[in-house]
Design an enzyme around this catalytic site. Structure first.
Site, PDB file in Angstrom:
ATOM      1  N   GLU A 183      59.409   8.271   6.704  1.00  0.00           N
ATOM      2  CA  GLU A 183      58.240   9.036   7.194  1.00  0.00           C
ATOM      3  C   GLU A 183      57.951  10.239   6.149  1.00  0.00           C
ATOM      4  OE1 GLU A 183      62.262  10.419   9.321  1.00  0.00           O
ATOM      5  OE2 GLU A 183      61.390   8.609   8.623  1.00  0.00           O
ATOM      6  N   ASP A 190      57.099  15.787   5.396  1.00  0.00           N
ATOM      7  CA  ASP A 190      58.041  14.834   6.207  1.00  0.00           C
ATOM      8  C   ASP A 190      57.685  15.097   7.744  1.00  0.00           C
ATOM      9  OD1 ASP A 190      60.797  13.546   5.746  1.00  0.00           O
ATOM     10  OD2 ASP A 190      61.172  14.525   7.487  1.00  0.00           O
TER      11      ASP A 190
END
Length: 308
Positions: free
Chosen positions: A223, A180
């Site tokens: 993301e 992440d």
């Protein structure tokens, strides 16, 4: 509307338009292909060259199919005297073609379906490069994230689901890395989403250059990314995660005279963890470790403690 020769003018127009886009001549010679109708990488188009093509789950296979029920050396396609022949290589679960369990070589014809152990079905065809290119393009559209060209979540889940039985059966440890990007929202808020999109593509480029060819990289959403690694123990997975963390942190993206960068938090899980019994367990363990990495302050790698 059909023309006097019996062909459809609209079909011919479509073929000419596709030929112009792909740069492939409409009258290119026919080539042999296998299309995966059922099994790992459903929809994939695999070119078959003249000579011999070994199909199986072993690393020596020309067409590697990692699926339950497929033998290491399962079947072979051979090109002889202008014809393609398929034969079973003494596989455990057999090869079926034309509704018949193969006991001797079978001549392949367009549209023939080859069943490997009842778990994988391949369709044989001899088609022009134009059609082959179109099929491959459609497969890529169905399995890739449009922005980053990493695999999409649906394809990733299918691949993990097909890899898992093989890993269990052969006692091979597999690993899952969940990544992440840290404070990525700040990039979008400060510089706009086009800048954020470029950063995402740069990060995926770095990931693809770092992992092995057989590792599966996917964008899980926003993301967040995932990497599934075959035959990878805890030590190797943690080393890969740390290498990725360092390289992503050094990756820069040029944007309107600026140099943008981002750090990453990574959670690691492996199938030899006693708490991991299914792919869902593996994903949950990796997610938990990713959360811990965030809690530790980000820009770090978190993995379960090694067994004593």
């Amino acid at each position: 509307m059909p023309n006097p020769n019996g062909s459809d003018d609209s079909d011919q127009t479509d073929r000419l338009a596709l030929s112009a886009v792909t740069g492939i001549a409409d009258d290119a010679p026919l080539r042999a292909t296998l299309t995966v109708l059922k099994g790992p990488k459903t929809g994939d188009v695999i070119p078959i060259r003249e000579g011999e093509t070994l199909i199986g789950r072993g690393i020596e296979a020309t067409v590697q199919v990692v699926a339950d029920g497929v033998s290491r050396r399962h079947a072979r396609i051979a090109f002889r005297d202008g014809k393609y022949w398929v034969e079973d290589l003494g596989s455990t679960n057999g090869t079926i073609c034309g509704g018949t369990l193969l006991e001797e070589p079978h001549e392949l014809r367009d549209g023939d379906r080859i069943s490997l152990g009842g778990r994988v079905i391949l369709r044989f065809a001899r088609e022009g490069e134009l059609e082959e290119s179109l099929r491959y393009h459609l497969y890529e559209l169905a399995t890739r994230d449009a922005l980053t060209q990493a695999y999409n979540r649906r394809h990733f889940d299918e691949r993990v689901g097909s890899e898992w039985p093989w890993a269990v059966r052969h006692g091979k440890t597999c690993a899952l890395l969940m990544l992440d990007l840290d404070h990525f929202k700040a990039i979008n808020d400060t510089y706009g989403h086009p800048a954020g999109d470029l950063v995402l593509k740069s990060v995926v480029g770095t990931i693809q250059k770092t992992v092995r060819r057989e590792d599966v990289v996917a964008r899980m959403g926003g993301e967040e990314f995932a990497i599934f690694c075959r035959s990878t123990n805890r030590a190797a997975a943690v080393a890969l995660a740390e290498r990725l963390r360092q390289r992503i942190g050094k990756t820069t993206t040029a944007w309107r005279g600026l140099s943008l960068s981002v750090t990453v938090s990574i959670g690691v899980a492996t199938s030899d963890d006693p708490s991991v019994r299914t792919p869902a367990d593996l994903a949950e363990r990796a997610d938990t470790c990713l959360y811990r990495a965030k809690q530790r302050g980000r820009d770090c790698v978190e993995a379960p403690e090694a067994e004593p």
